[in-house]
Design a protein around this motif. Structure first.
Motif, PDB file in Angstrom:
ATOM      1  N   GLY A 106     -32.930  -1.041  -5.084  1.00  0.00           N
ATOM      2  CA  GLY A 106     -34.119  -0.267  -5.393  1.00  0.00           C
ATOM      3  C   GLY A 106     -35.158  -1.059  -6.164  1.00  0.00           C
ATOM      4  N   SER A 107     -34.828  -2.272  -6.589  1.00  0.00           N
ATOM      5  CA  SER A 107     -35.778  -3.130  -7.303  1.00  0.00           C
ATOM      6  C   SER A 107     -36.549  -3.982  -6.303  1.00  0.00           C
ATOM      7  CB  SER A 107     -35.037  -4.058  -8.266  1.00  0.00           C
ATOM      8  OG  SER A 107     -34.336  -3.319  -9.215  1.00  0.00           O
ATOM      9  N   MET A 108     -37.826  -4.227  -6.614  1.00  0.00           N
ATOM     10  CA  MET A 108     -38.655  -5.035  -5.728  1.00  0.00           C
ATOM     11  C   MET A 108     -39.806  -5.613  -6.540  1.00  0.00           C
ATOM     12  SD  MET A 108     -40.589  -3.865  -2.226  1.00  0.00           S
ATOM     13  CE  MET A 108     -41.654  -2.677  -3.023  1.00  0.00           C
ATOM     14  N   ILE A 109     -40.213  -6.809  -6.195  1.00  0.00           N
ATOM     15  CA  ILE A 109     -41.389  -7.438  -6.793  1.00  0.00           C
ATOM     16  C   ILE A 109     -42.428  -7.584  -5.692  1.00  0.00           C
ATOM     17  CG2 ILE A 109     -42.282  -9.544  -7.829  1.00  0.00           C
ATOM     18  CD1 ILE A 109     -39.549  -9.877  -9.133  1.00  0.00           C
ATOM     19  N   THR A 110     -43.664  -7.223  -6.004  1.00  0.00           N
ATOM     20  CA  THR A 110     -44.749  -7.278  -5.032  1.00  0.00           C
ATOM     21  C   THR A 110     -45.800  -8.289  -5.479  1.00  0.00           C
ATOM     22  OG1 THR A 110     -44.381  -4.965  -4.465  1.00  0.00           O
ATOM     23  CG2 THR A 110     -46.509  -5.916  -3.839  1.00  0.00           C
ATOM     24  N   PHE A 111     -46.168  -9.183  -4.569  1.00  0.00           N
ATOM     25  CA  PHE A 111     -47.229 -10.148  -4.813  1.00  0.00           C
ATOM     26  C   PHE A 111     -48.501  -9.675  -4.120  1.00  0.00           C
ATOM     27  CE2 PHE A 111     -43.465 -12.766  -5.456  1.00  0.00           C
ATOM     28  CZ  PHE A 111     -43.807 -13.461  -6.606  1.00  0.00           C
ATOM     29  N   ASN A 112     -49.620  -9.649  -4.862  1.00  0.00           N
ATOM     30  CA  ASN A 112     -50.925  -9.331  -4.285  1.00  0.00           C
ATOM     31  C   ASN A 112     -51.423 -10.544  -3.521  1.00  0.00           C
ATOM     32  OD1 ASN A 112     -51.336  -6.712  -5.311  1.00  0.00           O
ATOM     33  ND2 ASN A 112     -51.875  -7.571  -7.295  1.00  0.00           N
ATOM     34  N   ILE A 113     -51.844 -10.311  -2.291  1.00  0.00           N
ATOM     35  CA  ILE A 113     -52.340 -11.379  -1.434  1.00  0.00           C
ATOM     36  C   ILE A 113     -53.683 -10.928  -0.866  1.00  0.00           C
ATOM     37  CG2 ILE A 113     -51.828 -12.748   0.628  1.00  0.00           C
ATOM     38  CD1 ILE A 113     -48.901 -12.557  -0.100  1.00  0.00           C
ATOM     39  N   ASP A 114     -54.605 -11.865  -0.712  1.00  0.00           N
ATOM     40  CA  ASP A 114     -55.990 -11.520  -0.393  1.00  0.00           C
ATOM     41  C   ASP A 114     -56.196 -10.843   0.955  1.00  0.00           C
ATOM     42  OD1 ASP A 114     -56.934 -12.445  -2.845  1.00  0.00           O
ATOM     43  OD2 ASP A 114     -57.274 -14.472  -2.073  1.00  0.00           O
ATOM     44  N   THR A 115     -55.571 -11.361   2.018  1.00  0.00           N
ATOM     45  CA  THR A 115     -55.869 -10.840   3.347  1.00  0.00           C
ATOM     46  C   THR A 115     -54.591 -10.523   4.130  1.00  0.00           C
ATOM     47  OG1 THR A 115     -55.841 -12.984   4.466  1.00  0.00           O
ATOM     48  CG2 THR A 115     -57.952 -12.302   3.456  1.00  0.00           C
ATOM     49  N   LYS A 116     -54.745  -9.727   5.167  1.00  0.00           N
ATOM     50  CA  LYS A 116     -53.620  -9.402   6.042  1.00  0.00           C
ATOM     51  C   LYS A 116     -53.062 -10.668   6.704  1.00  0.00           C
ATOM     52  CE  LYS A 116     -55.498  -4.868   7.065  1.00  0.00           C
ATOM     53  NZ  LYS A 116     -56.184  -4.029   8.039  1.00  0.00           N
ATOM     54  N   LYS A 117     -53.953 -11.543   7.121  1.00  0.00           N
ATOM     55  CA  LYS A 117     -53.523 -12.786   7.754  1.00  0.00           C
ATOM     56  C   LYS A 117     -52.671 -13.610   6.790  1.00  0.00           C
ATOM     57  CE  LYS A 117     -55.200 -16.895  10.080  1.00  0.00           C
ATOM     58  NZ  LYS A 117     -56.319 -17.682  10.530  1.00  0.00           N
ATOM     59  N   GLU A 118     -53.056 -13.645   5.519  1.00  0.00           N
ATOM     60  CA  GLU A 118     -52.279 -14.384   4.530  1.00  0.00           C
ATOM     61  C   GLU A 118     -50.939 -13.710   4.246  1.00  0.00           C
ATOM     62  OE1 GLU A 118     -55.751 -16.640   1.992  1.00  0.00           O
ATOM     63  OE2 GLU A 118     -55.285 -14.561   1.478  1.00  0.00           O
ATOM     64  N   VAL A 119     -50.889 -12.376   4.308  1.00  0.00           N
ATOM     65  CA  VAL A 119     -49.613 -11.667   4.184  1.00  0.00           C
ATOM     66  C   VAL A 119     -48.687 -12.109   5.309  1.00  0.00           C
ATOM     67  CG1 VAL A 119     -48.471  -9.412   4.403  1.00  0.00           C
ATOM     68  CG2 VAL A 119     -50.468  -9.649   2.927  1.00  0.00           C
ATOM     69  N   ASP A 120     -49.215 -12.133   6.532  1.00  0.00           N
ATOM     70  CA  ASP A 120     -48.417 -12.576   7.683  1.00  0.00           C
ATOM     71  C   ASP A 120     -47.874 -13.989   7.465  1.00  0.00           C
ATOM     72  OD1 ASP A 120     -49.031 -10.191   8.976  1.00  0.00           O
ATOM     73  OD2 ASP A 120     -50.520 -11.098  10.315  1.00  0.00           O
ATOM     74  N   SER A 121     -48.745 -14.902   7.045  1.00  0.00           N
ATOM     75  CA  SER A 121     -48.343 -16.298   6.854  1.00  0.00           C
ATOM     76  C   SER A 121     -47.331 -16.441   5.725  1.00  0.00           C
ATOM     77  CB  SER A 121     -49.568 -17.163   6.567  1.00  0.00           C
ATOM     78  OG  SER A 121     -50.425 -17.178   7.682  1.00  0.00           O
ATOM     79  N   PHE A 122     -47.530 -15.731   4.620  1.00  0.00           N
ATOM     80  CA  PHE A 122     -46.615 -15.754   3.477  1.00  0.00           C
ATOM     81  C   PHE A 122     -45.230 -15.274   3.898  1.00  0.00           C
ATOM     82  CE2 PHE A 122     -45.026 -13.780  -0.527  1.00  0.00           C
ATOM     83  CZ  PHE A 122     -45.130 -14.870  -1.382  1.00  0.00           C
ATOM     84  N   TYR A 123     -45.191 -14.167   4.627  1.00  0.00           N
ATOM     85  CA  TYR A 123     -43.938 -13.588   5.132  1.00  0.00           C
ATOM     86  C   TYR A 123     -43.214 -14.585   6.050  1.00  0.00           C
ATOM     87  CZ  TYR A 123     -41.081 -10.767   8.320  1.00  0.00           C
ATOM     88  OH  TYR A 123     -40.063 -10.279   9.103  1.00  0.00           O
ATOM     89  N   HIS A 124     -43.938 -15.168   6.997  1.00  0.00           N
ATOM     90  CA  HIS A 124     -43.323 -16.103   7.947  1.00  0.00           C
ATOM     91  C   HIS A 124     -42.863 -17.389   7.253  1.00  0.00           C
ATOM     92  CE1 HIS A 124     -43.757 -13.663  11.471  1.00  0.00           C
ATOM     93  NE2 HIS A 124     -45.022 -13.433  11.156  1.00  0.00           N
ATOM     94  N   LEU A 125     -43.607 -17.837   6.254  1.00  0.00           N
ATOM     95  CA  LEU A 125     -43.182 -18.993   5.480  1.00  0.00           C
ATOM     96  C   LEU A 125     -41.879 -18.673   4.735  1.00  0.00           C
ATOM     97  CD1 LEU A 125     -43.524 -21.826   4.327  1.00  0.00           C
ATOM     98  CD2 LEU A 125     -45.074 -20.836   2.598  1.00  0.00           C
ATOM     99  N   ALA A 126     -41.789 -17.493   4.152  1.00  0.00           N
ATOM    100  CA  ALA A 126     -40.563 -17.087   3.450  1.00  0.00           C
ATOM    101  C   ALA A 126     -39.361 -17.123   4.400  1.00  0.00           C
ATOM    102  CB  ALA A 126     -40.730 -15.700   2.839  1.00  0.00           C
ATOM    103  N   LEU A 127     -39.529 -16.575   5.599  1.00  0.00           N
ATOM    104  CA  LEU A 127     -38.428 -16.588   6.575  1.00  0.00           C
ATOM    105  C   LEU A 127     -38.058 -18.017   6.964  1.00  0.00           C
ATOM    106  CD1 LEU A 127     -39.242 -13.576   8.929  1.00  0.00           C
ATOM    107  CD2 LEU A 127     -37.837 -13.620   6.858  1.00  0.00           C
TER     108      LEU A 127
END
Length: 124
Positions: free
Chosen positions: A67-88
């Motif tokens: 139930g715990s989660m940390i959220t990072f604010n990211i500027d754009t949707k495209k950057e969210v996509d890239s951040f997520y794919h980099l994490a994977l």
């Protein structure tokens, strides 16, 4: 609201490699290291550490919170996509593909190398 956030790790070096590369993508960098923790700050406020990776003080095994989660604010949707794919790419596991939630904002979810749930968020 928060001064800083800490995540426990069982392998500081392994977590360092993961987070050094991942957080650099969103202009957060490693600014302090000891044998017990690593501190990260935004590039424009290097003196204000806001995220720590840490070996548990009680020397017990680090575990993630259900139930715990940390959220990072990211500027754009495209950057969210890239951040997520980099994490994977760095070894994280999927917890929810990038996409709109709640008819407004944009999110992506993954678990880091220790199983901590991380969210990438953009209101763009």
């Amino acid at each position: 609201m928060f001064s800083f956030v800490t995540l426990g790790t069982n392998d500081l070096n392994k977590s360092k490699l993961f987070y050094d590369e991942l957080l650099q993508y969103i202009n957060i960098i490693n600014v302090e290291e000891t044998d017990r923790y690593i501190g990260y700050a935004k590039k424009n406020t290097l003196e204000k550490i806001q995220f720590y990776l840490m070996l548990p003080h009680n020397k017990q095994k680090a575990t993630f919170g259900n139930g715990s989660m940390i959220t990072f604010n990211i500027d754009t949707k495209k950057e969210v996509d890239s951040f997520y794919h980099l994490a994977l790419k760095l070894g994280a596991t999927d917890e929810g593909l990038p996409g709109p939630r709640h008819n407004k904002d944009y999110y992506a979810y993954f678990r880091d190398l220790e199983g901590n749930k991380i969210c990438a968020f953009s209101s763009d």
